[in-house]
Scaffold this motif. Structure first.
Motif, PDB file in Angstrom:
ATOM      1  N   ASN A  40       0.834  -1.207   0.000  1.00 14.73           N
ATOM      2  CA  ASN A  40       0.000   0.000   0.000  1.00 14.73           C
ATOM      3  C   ASN A  40       0.862   1.247   0.000  1.00 14.73           C
ATOM      4  OD1 ASN A  40      -2.028  -1.810   2.201  1.00 14.73           O
ATOM      5  ND2 ASN A  40      -2.634  -1.189   0.160  1.00 14.73           N
ATOM      6  N   THR A  45      -1.912   3.054  -7.721  1.00 16.72           N
ATOM      7  CA  THR A  45      -3.042   3.806  -8.265  1.00 16.72           C
ATOM      8  C   THR A  45      -2.565   5.055  -8.988  1.00 16.72           C
ATOM      9  OG1 THR A  45      -4.595   2.996  -6.610  1.00 16.72           O
ATOM     10  CG2 THR A  45      -5.100   5.105  -7.617  1.00 16.72           C
ATOM     11  N   HIS A  85     -10.747   2.868  -8.534  1.00 20.26           N
ATOM     12  CA  HIS A  85     -11.140   2.566  -7.160  1.00 20.26           C
ATOM     13  C   HIS A  85     -12.609   2.830  -6.945  1.00 20.26           C
ATOM     14  CE1 HIS A  85      -8.127   1.644  -4.256  1.00 20.26           C
ATOM     15  NE2 HIS A  85      -7.253   2.405  -4.867  1.00 20.26           N
ATOM     16  N   ARG A  86     -12.983   4.042  -7.376  1.00 20.60           N
ATOM     17  CA  ARG A  86     -14.372   4.446  -7.237  1.00 20.60           C
ATOM     18  C   ARG A  86     -15.101   3.944  -8.471  1.00 20.60           C
ATOM     19  NH1 ARG A  86     -13.157  10.514  -5.123  1.00 20.60           N
ATOM     20  NH2 ARG A  86     -11.554  10.393  -6.719  1.00 20.60           N
ATOM     21  N   ARG A 140     -19.953  -3.511  -7.492  1.00 16.07           N
ATOM     22  CA  ARG A 140     -18.702  -3.653  -8.237  1.00 16.07           C
ATOM     23  C   ARG A 140     -18.941  -4.434  -9.523  1.00 16.07           C
ATOM     24  NH1 ARG A 140     -13.870  -1.104  -8.448  1.00 16.07           N
ATOM     25  NH2 ARG A 140     -14.137  -0.700  -6.229  1.00 16.07           N
ATOM     26  N   ASP A 158      -8.016  -0.652 -11.907  1.00 18.96           N
ATOM     27  CA  ASP A 158      -7.412  -0.343 -10.618  1.00 18.96           C
ATOM     28  C   ASP A 158      -8.250  -0.982  -9.514  1.00 18.96           C
ATOM     29  OD1 ASP A 158      -5.926   0.731  -8.620  1.00 18.96           O
ATOM     30  OD2 ASP A 158      -6.747   2.754  -8.797  1.00 18.96           O
ATOM     31  N   GLU A 159      -7.734  -2.025  -8.910  1.00 19.42           N
ATOM     32  CA  GLU A 159      -8.435  -2.716  -7.806  1.00 19.42           C
ATOM     33  C   GLU A 159      -9.846  -3.115  -8.209  1.00 19.42           C
ATOM     34  OE1 GLU A 159      -7.064  -3.720  -5.197  1.00 19.42           O
ATOM     35  OE2 GLU A 159      -5.263  -2.506  -5.024  1.00 19.42           O
ATOM     36  N   THR A 162     -12.012  -5.709  -5.933  1.00 21.72           N
ATOM     37  CA  THR A 162     -12.441  -5.426  -4.570  1.00 21.72           C
ATOM     38  C   THR A 162     -13.875  -5.893  -4.341  1.00 21.72           C
ATOM     39  OG1 THR A 162     -11.084  -3.469  -4.738  1.00 21.72           O
ATOM     40  CG2 THR A 162     -12.505  -3.599  -2.836  1.00 21.72           C
ATOM     41  N   THR A 190      -4.131  -5.358  -8.071  1.00 16.54           N
ATOM     42  CA  THR A 190      -5.046  -6.074  -7.208  1.00 16.54           C
ATOM     43  C   THR A 190      -4.271  -6.636  -6.035  1.00 16.54           C
ATOM     44  OG1 THR A 190      -6.582  -7.901  -7.005  1.00 16.54           O
ATOM     45  CG2 THR A 190      -4.781  -8.179  -8.549  1.00 16.54           C
TER      46      THR A 190
END
Lengths: 209, 242
Positions: A40, A45, A85-86, A140, A158-159, A162, A190
């Motif tokens: 992290n 990102t 992400h969002r 998602r 990006d991720e 999730t 990921t």
């Protein structure tokens, strides 16, 4: 060697006086899958946002099919699918309305195609329920349904995994493999363990790329 | 999830959907969202009515005073109601990532922005304009002045909302941006307010009002052509720093 889609050379980025990466070179070719790894806060990102053209806090060069990105931005965007992400899901709209609003500004899709994509993403029978009544994983999945409709040669994810359950992740692996076999290029981050043979890994962080 | 019915990989030079179609899709989406969040439309309306009715109560119910000040009161109340509704213009879309996808869509951002602002004008301001004659009667404006007042608001409110959207776009990434937004935007509203109320005052004095209306119209033409570009640039900046 096939033609390079997106090329980044000597990328440098710092945030809050901390160098995230410097001298980062990257080539994305059709039919390749690149995974950006690292703990992290190492700039995964940030890197993907720079590649998507969302952030301009960097030094270095970005080329799309050999031409500077800022010159060919429009054609780059027509060939790019970015999932961040969002998830860009409006809670008060249903999955179907969300998907229609997203794809409608990009490409013509029939209602049947949209329903197919939602079913493929595991949202059959949930098409007409407002997204805020759905679980995080299902929300998602609305975002992931876009993958089924996208013709874009380059995917930046990006991720994207999730909140997706184990079966969903496995199906998504299959989807990504099929995409790469069809000549698409994917770059993703990921924290899930993925079994993706032939996946190129770029590690940000300790080794000070 | 299945992997069989994937769309093929295609290289494109431009978006697969025409700009008009994209506008229709964006407009439809905004109308749907507005319909699902009805309270966001009703609240500024109620606010508008309450502010206008505070003046007779708080200052003076005297007919001469109301006739003199009525148009100004309604203008200021409309301006504040618009300011109140601006906070929601881009906020939710910023937070859920929709703005990111706007910036990355192959359509020009300023077109999507213009659609959003005009749709917002339609659903939030047009009902407000319909209330103006009623409130005009309440403050004892003569019928012909109510007509002029409505006309100036029809020309002026799109300017207010277009200019306000620039501020909303600039402050969308700032937490609790309400006061900041007001500080940025209110000084820019002054010319619109002056010419809007000026036209009503001129009509009350039986002076031609064409000049006032022409200037309001010019401001509208400027705002509708230039503001979307500024809003788009501000949104790009906000998304890039987020």
């Amino acid at each position: 060697m096939s033609e390079v889609l997106l090329e980044a050379s000597s990328l440098y980025c710092e945030r809050d006086d901390r160098v995230l990466f410097s001298q980062l070179n990257l080539q994305i070719r059709p039919g390749t899958l690149i995974r950006v790894a690292g703990p992290n806060g190492t700039g995964k990102t940030t890197l993907l946002r720079i590649l998507a053209g969302l952030s301009s806090f960097y030094e270095g060069r970005l080329l799309w099919q050999g031409r500077p990105l800022w010159q060919v931005r429009e054609s780059y965007l027509a060939n790019l699918l970015f999932l961040g992400h969002r998830p860009a899901i409006t809670p008060s709209l249903t999955p179907l309305e969300n998907l229609a609003a997203f794809t409608g500004v990009r490409r013509r899709n029939t209602r049947a195609e949209l329903l197919d994509a939602l079913a493929a993403a595991g949202l059959e029978h949930f098409e007409d329920i407002p997204a805020h009544h759905l679980s995080a994983g299902q929300q998602r999945r609305i975002a992931l349904a876009r993958l089924y409709l996208s013709t874009a040669p380059l995917w930046i994810l990006d991720e994207a995994f999730t909140a997706i359950d184990r079966d969903g992740v496995r199906a998504l692996e299959a989807l990504l493999r099929a995409r790469v076999d069809a000549g698409g290029a994917v770059i993703l981050t990921t924290h899930h363990e993925l079994s993706l043979p032939g996946c190129e890994i770029i590690t940000l962080g300790e080794d000070g790329l | 999830m299945r992997a069989d019915n994937l769309a093929p990989v295609e290289y494109r030079e431009e978006a697969g959907a025409g700009m008009l179609r994209a506008c229709a899709v964006a407009c439809r989406r905004d109308l749907l969202v507005a319909f699902r969040h009805r309270q966001d439309i009703v609240n500024p309306l109620v606010f508008f009515v309450i502010v206008v009715s505070l003046f007779p109560l708080g200052v003076s119910p005297d007919l001469d005073f109301l006739r003199e000040a009525g148009a100004g009161i309604i203008w200021v109340a409309a301006l504040l109601a618009i300011l109140l509704s601006l906070g929601n213009l881009f906020r939710n879309d910023y937070e859920d990532g929709t703005l990111e996808q706007w910036v990355l869509s192959p359509q020009p951002l300023f077109v999507l922005v213009l659609v959003r602002v005009l749709t917002n004008w339609m659903v939030a301001i047009v009902p407000l304009l319909l209330l103006v004659p009623v409130l005009g009667l309440m403050v004892h404006l003569p019928a012909d002045l109510i007509g002029v007042l409505t006309l100036t608001l029809v020309l002026g409110t799109p300017v207010l909302i277009l200019v306000g959207a620039i501020g909303a776009a600039l402050t969308v990434s700032v937490r609790s941006s309400g006061v900041l937004l007001a500080l940025i935007i209110l000084p820019l509203y002054v010319p619109v307010l002056i010419f809007g109320t000026g036209a009503v005052a001129a009509a009350a004095d039986n002076v031609p009002i064409v000049g006032h209306l022409a200037i309001l119209g010019a401001m509208l033409a400027l705002a509708i052509t230039l503001a979307p570009l500024a809003i788009a640039a501000a949104l790009r900046m906000s998304v890039a720093s987020g």
